[in-house]
Design a protein around this motif. Sequence first.
Motif, PDB file in Angstrom:
ATOM      1  N   TRP A 178      48.012 -10.700 -20.330  1.00  9.51           N
ATOM      2  CA  TRP A 178      46.823 -10.242 -20.477  1.00  9.51           C
ATOM      3  C   TRP A 178      46.689  -9.087 -19.362  1.00  9.51           C
ATOM      4  O   TRP A 178      47.105  -9.179 -18.084  1.00  9.51           O
ATOM      5  CB  TRP A 178      45.757 -11.169 -20.086  1.00  9.51           C
ATOM      6  N   VAL A 179      46.161  -7.773 -19.388  1.00 11.03           N
ATOM      7  CA  VAL A 179      45.922  -6.978 -18.578  1.00 11.03           C
ATOM      8  C   VAL A 179      44.757  -7.029 -17.683  1.00 11.03           C
ATOM      9  O   VAL A 179      43.753  -7.254 -18.102  1.00 11.03           O
ATOM     10  CB  VAL A 179      45.703  -5.472 -19.044  1.00 11.03           C
ATOM     11  N   PRO A 180      45.169  -7.040 -16.124  1.00 13.82           N
ATOM     12  CA  PRO A 180      44.062  -7.420 -15.318  1.00 13.82           C
ATOM     13  C   PRO A 180      42.754  -6.599 -15.451  1.00 13.82           C
ATOM     14  O   PRO A 180      42.847  -5.427 -15.562  1.00 13.82           O
ATOM     15  CB  PRO A 180      44.523  -7.210 -14.080  1.00 13.82           C
ATOM     16  N   ALA A 181      41.437  -7.363 -15.476  1.00 14.92           N
ATOM     17  CA  ALA A 181      40.322  -6.456 -15.530  1.00 14.92           C
ATOM     18  C   ALA A 181      40.050  -5.853 -16.885  1.00 14.92           C
ATOM     19  O   ALA A 181      39.296  -4.935 -16.772  1.00 14.92           O
ATOM     20  CB  ALA A 181      40.086  -5.909 -14.190  1.00 14.92           C
ATOM     21  N   GLU A 182      41.003  -6.145 -17.878  1.00 15.19           N
ATOM     22  CA  GLU A 182      40.684  -5.161 -19.065  1.00 15.19           C
ATOM     23  C   GLU A 182      40.578  -6.214 -20.300  1.00 15.19           C
ATOM     24  O   GLU A 182      41.060  -7.153 -20.259  1.00 15.19           O
ATOM     25  CB  GLU A 182      41.806  -4.306 -19.131  1.00 15.19           C
ATOM     26  N   PRO A 183      40.165  -5.899 -21.507  1.00 13.06           N
ATOM     27  CA  PRO A 183      40.028  -6.547 -22.457  1.00 13.06           C
ATOM     28  C   PRO A 183      41.520  -6.449 -23.197  1.00 13.06           C
ATOM     29  O   PRO A 183      41.659  -7.145 -24.750  1.00 13.06           O
ATOM     30  CB  PRO A 183      39.096  -6.030 -23.598  1.00 13.06           C
ATOM     31  N   ASP A 219      55.434  -7.989 -18.616  1.00 12.46           N
ATOM     32  CA  ASP A 219      54.533  -8.232 -17.594  1.00 12.46           C
ATOM     33  C   ASP A 219      53.494  -6.949 -17.462  1.00 12.46           C
ATOM     34  O   ASP A 219      54.090  -5.807 -17.675  1.00 12.46           O
ATOM     35  CB  ASP A 219      55.439  -8.753 -16.236  1.00 12.46           C
ATOM     36  N   VAL A 220      52.445  -6.915 -16.478  1.00 10.92           N
ATOM     37  CA  VAL A 220      51.557  -5.758 -16.236  1.00 10.92           C
ATOM     38  C   VAL A 220      51.365  -5.833 -14.660  1.00 10.92           C
ATOM     39  O   VAL A 220      51.193  -6.943 -14.286  1.00 10.92           O
ATOM     40  CB  VAL A 220      50.294  -5.857 -16.977  1.00 10.92           C
ATOM     41  N   SER A 221      51.313  -4.658 -14.234  1.00  9.61           N
ATOM     42  CA  SER A 221      51.332  -4.554 -12.850  1.00  9.61           C
ATOM     43  C   SER A 221      49.847  -4.769 -12.467  1.00  9.61           C
ATOM     44  O   SER A 221      48.825  -4.924 -13.353  1.00  9.61           O
ATOM     45  CB  SER A 221      51.448  -2.963 -12.561  1.00  9.61           C
ATOM     46  N   GLN A 222      49.477  -5.307 -11.007  1.00  8.56           N
ATOM     47  CA  GLN A 222      48.301  -5.665 -10.747  1.00  8.56           C
ATOM     48  C   GLN A 222      47.355  -4.698 -10.841  1.00  8.56           C
ATOM     49  O   GLN A 222      45.922  -4.853 -11.188  1.00  8.56           O
ATOM     50  CB  GLN A 222      48.314  -6.148  -9.414  1.00  8.56           C
ATOM     51  N   ASP A 223      47.640  -3.323 -10.880  1.00  9.80           N
ATOM     52  CA  ASP A 223      46.630  -2.258 -10.910  1.00  9.80           C
ATOM     53  C   ASP A 223      46.196  -1.833 -12.264  1.00  9.80           C
ATOM     54  O   ASP A 223      45.559  -0.879 -12.767  1.00  9.80           O
ATOM     55  CB  ASP A 223      47.183  -0.958 -10.102  1.00  9.80           C
ATOM     56  N   GLY A 224      46.987  -2.320 -13.361  1.00 12.51           N
ATOM     57  CA  GLY A 224      46.957  -2.151 -14.665  1.00 12.51           C
ATOM     58  C   GLY A 224      47.486  -0.791 -15.374  1.00 12.51           C
ATOM     59  O   GLY A 224      47.327  -0.605 -16.302  1.00 12.51           O
ATOM     60  N   ARG A 225      48.224  -0.321 -14.442  1.00 12.18           N
ATOM     61  CA  ARG A 225      48.814   1.158 -14.746  1.00 12.18           C
ATOM     62  C   ARG A 225      50.160   1.105 -15.649  1.00 12.18           C
ATOM     63  O   ARG A 225      50.289   1.778 -16.462  1.00 12.18           O
ATOM     64  CB  ARG A 225      49.223   1.915 -13.740  1.00 12.18           C
TER      65      ARG A 225
END
Length: 349
Positions: A178-183, A219-225
């Motif tokens: 899951w992407v942090p803070a995103e849907p 995996d997704v970076s914590q900043d979602g970039r």
Amino acid sequence: PEQVRCMAPPAKKGLNSPFLHEPDDYVEEDRPAQAVQQYTPAHTGTVTSVAALTSDLCVSGGKDKAVVVYNWRSGAVLRRFVGHQHEVTKVACVFESNSFFSASRDKTVMMWELHRNSGPSQHFPGHDLVVTGLAVSPDSLQLCTGSRDNTMCKWDIETGECLQRAAISRNLVTHLCWVPAEPYVIQTSEDKTIRIWDSRELQVAHRFPVKQYIQTYCDVSQDGRYCISSSNGFSGEGCEATLWDLRQTRSRVREFKGHFQTTASCVFLPKGLGLIPVVATSSHDCMVKIWNQDSGACLVTLCLDGSGPLASLAVCDSSTLLCASFNSGIHLLRINSIKGLELQEVATF
């Protein structure tokens, strides 16, 4: 060139490369290898998946059908949960949560509570084949699952209800995150494609260019970039990890090449490790590598001799990495960036 040393158990040592630059005449110092501590084993047999639950605890699943909560600082099993009929394929959780999830070859997903004494607190049945993808929304309200049955499902965690289901032909799911803070949810597949799903309608929002080999993990970076995916392969063909831009170009940024067999796991490491962003990979070649995210250069390699395939990585804090293996349990790895970059095994369990 990056240097590597494989040490036989119980003393294994990773080699350091200077963090930002390696001069042509660089020679590694000969430091004494320290003995690896042997903690109480978390599982009997292969460990398939590991995730960080809190700053002290991890959750793992294995071929022994068990889901285990372990204190990696003290080396002790905290809880062992049994409920699946077959091998546990994935575990997932929201960090600092009291609940966590497990997927299995028995085609189900179960939710467990850290302080609950009985069985699972929720069941999520509905897939027709082994469940291979598992991702929890950051607010812990929804769950996404994926399977070799070509389907993705979205669930209400509280009720266990399947809210939506989507099927794509030949989309054998290998991993979800899951992407942090995103849907949005990132998904890798045996059809060599990485997809971005919009969880609100459970529809594909973007497909990255098809890779040459099966994509095994993401995996997704914590900043979602950015997201990173890892690739199947053999004899050095394939076996790479790939960095993708999620925000601007939505295209490939670079590849990380150096493993000789399937790269099974890839993770972004915390920013506290120095001036440059770094990622880590683990492979069926028994090696864990740390890479410069910006240049693609391999900074350090640790060979876990005799471990068998290294199936899963979990980031505990800025200096601690867990690595699940087929043959030798879970490896506790310490990252030190005081003198360049070092990666050392300190314990197994």
